[in-house]
Every structure is written in structure tokens, then in C-alpha cells.
Enzyme design. Structure first.
Site, PDB file in Angstrom:
ATOM      1  N   ARG A 253     -25.578  -8.133  -0.705  1.00  7.25           N
ATOM      2  CA  ARG A 253     -26.628  -8.377  -1.713  1.00  7.25           C
ATOM      3  C   ARG A 253     -26.044  -8.696  -3.089  1.00  7.25           C
ATOM      4  NH1 ARG A 253     -29.193  -4.029   1.004  1.00  7.25           N
ATOM      5  NH2 ARG A 253     -30.716  -4.864   2.444  1.00  7.25           N
TER       6      ARG A 253
ATOM      7  N   LYS B 271     -25.888 -22.169 -10.693  1.00  2.52           N
ATOM      8  CA  LYS B 271     -26.569 -22.702  -9.512  1.00  2.52           C
ATOM      9  C   LYS B 271     -25.590 -22.627  -8.351  1.00  2.52           C
ATOM     10  CE  LYS B 271     -30.053 -25.961 -11.112  1.00  2.52           C
ATOM     11  NZ  LYS B 271     -30.443 -27.377 -11.168  1.00  2.52           N
TER      12      LYS B 271
ATOM     13  N   GLU C  52     -21.639 -37.601 -14.673  1.00  2.00           N
ATOM     14  CA  GLU C  52     -22.306 -36.446 -15.305  1.00  2.00           C
ATOM     15  C   GLU C  52     -21.994 -36.385 -16.809  1.00  2.00           C
ATOM     16  OE1 GLU C  52     -24.478 -34.436 -13.849  1.00  2.00           O
ATOM     17  OE2 GLU C  52     -24.147 -34.871 -11.725  1.00  2.00           O
TER      18      GLU C  52
ATOM     19  N   LYS D 285     -24.334 -27.794 -21.856  1.00  2.00           N
ATOM     20  CA  LYS D 285     -24.883 -27.088 -20.687  1.00  2.00           C
ATOM     21  C   LYS D 285     -25.159 -25.627 -21.028  1.00  2.00           C
ATOM     22  CE  LYS D 285     -25.131 -26.636 -15.882  1.00  2.00           C
ATOM     23  NZ  LYS D 285     -24.762 -27.085 -14.572  1.00  2.00           N
TER      24      LYS D 285
ATOM     25  N   GLU E 265     -34.497 -22.948 -14.650  1.00  2.00           N
ATOM     26  CA  GLU E 265     -35.059 -24.301 -14.542  1.00  2.00           C
ATOM     27  C   GLU E 265     -36.588 -24.344 -14.478  1.00  2.00           C
ATOM     28  OE1 GLU E 265     -32.564 -27.304 -12.440  1.00  2.00           O
ATOM     29  OE2 GLU E 265     -34.423 -27.737 -11.386  1.00  2.00           O
TER      30      GLU E 265
ATOM     31  N   ARG F 248     -34.055 -26.927 -18.590  1.00  2.00           N
ATOM     32  CA  ARG F 248     -32.935 -27.222 -17.674  1.00  2.00           C
ATOM     33  C   ARG F 248     -33.188 -28.461 -16.813  1.00  2.00           C
ATOM     34  NH1 ARG F 248     -28.994 -22.889 -14.597  1.00  2.00           N
ATOM     35  NH2 ARG F 248     -27.642 -24.448 -13.680  1.00  2.00           N
TER      36      ARG F 248
ATOM     37  N   ASN G 177     -31.347 -32.997 -14.937  1.00  2.00           N
ATOM     38  CA  ASN G 177     -31.578 -33.785 -13.725  1.00  2.00           C
ATOM     39  C   ASN G 177     -31.804 -35.260 -14.022  1.00  2.00           C
ATOM     40  OD1 ASN G 177     -31.429 -31.457 -12.153  1.00  2.00           O
ATOM     41  ND2 ASN G 177     -33.570 -30.977 -12.564  1.00  2.00           N
TER      42      ASN G 177
ATOM     43  N   HIS H  10     -31.033 -37.931 -11.512  1.00  2.00           N
ATOM     44  CA  HIS H  10     -30.771 -37.285 -10.225  1.00  2.00           C
ATOM     45  C   HIS H  10     -31.863 -37.525  -9.178  1.00  2.00           C
ATOM     46  CE1 HIS H  10     -27.502 -35.430 -12.345  1.00  2.00           C
ATOM     47  NE2 HIS H  10     -27.144 -34.710 -11.308  1.00  2.00           N
TER      48      HIS H  10
ATOM     49  N   HIS I  96     -30.355 -38.933  -6.012  1.00  2.00           N
ATOM     50  CA  HIS I  96     -30.333 -38.251  -4.709  1.00  2.00           C
ATOM     51  C   HIS I  96     -30.902 -39.152  -3.610  1.00  2.00           C
ATOM     52  CE1 HIS I  96     -30.097 -33.937  -6.537  1.00  2.00           C
ATOM     53  NE2 HIS I  96     -28.902 -34.412  -6.237  1.00  2.00           N
TER      54      HIS I  96
ATOM     55  N   HIS J 174     -21.645 -38.982  -5.649  1.00  2.00           N
ATOM     56  CA  HIS J 174     -22.781 -38.404  -6.381  1.00  2.00           C
ATOM     57  C   HIS J 174     -22.855 -39.014  -7.798  1.00  2.00           C
ATOM     58  CE1 HIS J 174     -25.641 -35.414  -7.797  1.00  2.00           C
ATOM     59  NE2 HIS J 174     -24.834 -35.128  -8.789  1.00  2.00           N
TER      60      HIS J 174
HETATM   61  N1  GLY Z   1     -26.447 -29.545 -12.260  1.00  2.00           N
HETATM   62  C1  GLY Z   1     -27.679 -29.305 -12.888  1.00  2.00           C
HETATM   63  C2  GLY Z   1     -27.891 -27.891 -13.291  1.00  2.00           C
HETATM   64  O1  GLY Z   1     -26.958 -27.102 -13.263  1.00  2.00           O
HETATM   65  O2  GLY Z   1     -28.970 -27.530 -13.659  1.00  2.00           O
END
Ligand code: GLY
Length: 358
Positions: free
Chosen positions: A122, A144, A186, A228, A238, A242, A246, A249, A253, A266
Site C-alpha cells: 500500500r 504521475k 515536451e 512543472k 489534474e 495541470r 496536456n 497530447h 496520443h 511520443h
Molecule cells: N506529463 C503531464 C503531467 O505530468 O501532468
């Protein structure tokens, strides 16, 4: 070259250290953030061959008992099968809640190790040692973590902040040009969404010039991480801000999916996604005239201006599986000018209409 330190204050507080020679110094940095007896280095075969022994030696020098799990490199490994193998490895080696994992590698390693750390017993601690540009500017920071499903990338995961991020600039020397360019997608994104000055600065180099200029590259990586950090501190899970990360993206994607994740990185797919969405926005008067041209010029410098087969209107269907969808709506990130971005909520019908070209 001085070491740069950026502190992230989210659900956990941790430092992102950017500098040279950090792989060989990782033991003392890790010692400062954990009381673990045992460390599990999780890495892929490529990275292990170059940095595995050096990282292990530095950690052992500080008195840690170190074991290592090595998996085959590539996105195809980022799945439930590898994750189960990591869990079993931790169980066989009697990892306890106070022990710690070390993610040594690129985005696949960082995401999967982070999720193993979030889920095993956990939750146990983990440290990120990102060795690719993409992982250093983006995926190692912000918590993430996750794995892919056959139905899409990163569909299972958790938010779990690391205890420390060590970005060793020297590891970028062993990246292929393709992987360097992948990360630059990025980097351009950060300029577009949040920093006009970064965007302008990127336009003053070519990929080859920036690769050679460690000082400038370190500053740029630190700038991306600072952006960031600000975004993650404002909205860790998010719910709003946040989502700006994207940019490019959603279509990106879909482009990756169109090509079955082969032959297009990517970063390249995100670059094309940024260009497509900006061009569509410009045609509809939603951004400054000429912004698409400026973005294309910048992408050209980093070999990120590419042609793809599908038209935007052919990518709409794949976007419907986008994680950023909520109910019948989809949040599309649009830059009104370089450095200024916002999320525009559209219904599926509006987005389908938006993707149609004149
Ligand atoms: N790669 C996008 C984020 O970390 O929110």
C-alpha cells in the site's frame, strides 16, 4: 557547472537536483531522504548496462543493501505483467514499508517503478533518477505513475510523489539523437504553454547546438522543471491547471495510436498535435495570427516538424478514449499566444466540428 535545486511542495515535499556526475553521487543524496535498509533499483537492460553498476556502487558505499530488477527496455514492458514481476521481486527480497525503490531510467521505468512503489504494501518510498531528457523535464516530476493497458497508455496508475529526483546531465550524452529530439517535444510545450521567453530562447538554437551546450541545456531543463513545479503545486491531481501540460497530447496520443506506437516517438506525436491544434485554433481566431508559423519554425529547429498521414478530422474518434475527457466533454488546451494557454471545454460534437478543416 553549479548544481541546481528546485523544491516541489505537493502532497510530499522533495527536491529535484539537476547537475553533472550525480549517478556516482546518488548514494549520499539518497541517504539524506530515506531511512531504508534495503533499496531496489528498477531499471531496463539498456540503462542497466551503462549506469546500473555505478548507481549500485554509490548506494552500497553509503551502507544500503541494494538489489536490482532489470526488465527489457521499451514501452511494451510497461504493463501489468512486468508490474507483477516487480511486486514478486520485492516480496522475494523481503522489502518492508520502510525500504525504498530507485527508478533508474527513462519515462517507462519512472512511471512503472512509481506505480510499484505506490501499490506495494500500500505504498513505499521511491526516488527518481531520470536518464532521458523527456523524463528529466517531465515524467520524473509531479508524481504521475502508471502502466499501459492494451486499450491505451497510462490507463492504470496513481499519483505518488517521489522522495527525490536526481537528474544527471551527463546521462544525456548516451542518448541517441532520436531520444534527445523526443524530449525536446515536451520542452517546446513548456515554452508554448507558460513561458514566452523560453519559447524565444529555444528559437535561438538548433538541436545540435543545444545538445553540445550543457550550460544552456541545464538552464532550459531547470526552467521546464520550475514551470512543472508551479503547475503541480497549484493542481497536483489534474483538476484544472495541470491539464495545460496536456497541450498537444490529445491529438498526439491519437497520432501515436494511429501508428500503433511504432515509427513515431511520443515527442514527435506531441509536436504534431501542438501544431495541428494551433493551426485549427488560428483558423478560428482563437490565437494570435502567425502563431502556428512561429511554432512550426521552432519545431523545425529540433527536427520535430513532421508530416503524418491522418488529417485532424480522422483523429477525433481515438481522442474519445482520452483520459482528459469528463462525461460528454473534452478539455482541449489552446495557446492564445506563446506562453499563454487555457483549457477550452468542448462537447464531443463541438470537438468533432472543431477538427474539421476549412
Ligand atoms: N506529463 C503531464 C503531467 O505530468 O501532468
Amino acid at each position: 557547472m553549479t548544481v541546481k535545486k528546485i523544491t516541489v511542495k505537493a502532497s510530499g515535499t522533495y527536491d529535484v537536483i539537476i547537475g553533472r556526475g550525480l549517478i556516482d553521487l546518488c548514494g549520499s543524496y539518497v541517504k539524506d531522504v530515506t531511512k531504508a535498509v534495503k533499496l531496489g533499483i528498477i531499471t531496463d537492460d539498456n540503462v542497466n548496462a551503462i549506469y546500473g553498476d555505478r548507481a549500485a556502487a554509490s548506494l552500497e558505499k553509503e551502507g544500503f543493501s541494494v538489489c536490482r530488477y532489470v526488465f527489457p527496455h521499451g514501452e511494451a514492458s510497461k504493463n501489468s505483467e512486468t508490474l507483477v514481476k516487480i511486486w514478486n521481486f520485492l516480496c522475494e527480497n523481503h522489502f518492508t514499508r520502510t525500504d525504498c525503490l530507485i527508478a533508474l531510467g527513462g519515462g517507462v521505468t519512472g512511471d512503472m517503478t512509481g506505480f510499484a512503489a505506490a501499490s506495494y504494501l500500500r505504498g513505499i518510498d521511491f526516488v527518481q533518477i531520470p536518464t532521458s531528457l523527456l523524463a528529466q523535464v517531465d515524467s520524473s516530476v509531479g508524481g504521475k505513475t502508471g502502466i499501459d493497458l492494451p486499450g491505451g497508455k497510462n490507463l492504470v496508475g496513481a499519483f505518488k510523489q517521489p522522495k527525490l529526483v536526481l537528474a544527471d546531465m551527463d546521462t544525456l550524452d548516451t542518448l541517441t539523437d532520436e531520444f534527445f529530439i523526443d524530449g525536446m517535444g515536451e520542452v517546446v510545450k513548456y515554452g508554448m504553454i507558460k513561458s514566452a521567453s523560453l519559447f524565444v530562447k529555444l528559437g535561438t538554437y538548433t538541436a545540435e547546438e543545444l545538445r553540445k551546450n550543457k550550460e544552456a541545456l541545464t538552464d532550459i531543463i531547470a526552467e521546464c522543471v520550475s514551470i512543472k513545479r508551479d503547475v503541480v503545486e497549484a493542481d497536483e491531481c489534474e483538476k484544472g491547471e495541470r491539464m495545460l501540460l496536456n497541450f498537444g497530447h490529445t491529438l498526439g496520443h491519437s497520432i501515436e495510436q494511429y501508428y500503433n506506437y511504432t515509427g513515431i516517438s511520443h515527442g514527435m506525436a506531441v509536436a504534431k498535435g501542438m501544431e495541428m491544434i494551433t493551426s485549427l485554433a488560428e483558423k478560428r481566431g482563437m490565437c494570435a495570427p502567425g502563431l502556428t508559423g512561429r511554432l512550426s519554425e521552432c519545431l523545425e529547429k529540433y527536427h520535430l516538424k513532421i508530416d503524418v498521414k491522418p488529417l485532424p478530422c480522422e483523429l477525433g474518434e481515438a481522442c474519445m478514449n482520452d483520459k482528459k475527457r469528463s462525461g460528454g466533454n473534452i478539455n482541449i488546451i489552446i495557446c492564445s499566444k506563446a506562453g499563454v494557454s487555457s483549457a477550452v471545454k468542448m462537447t464531443v460534437e463541438e470537438f468533432t466540428e472543431f477538427l474539421k478543416q476549412d
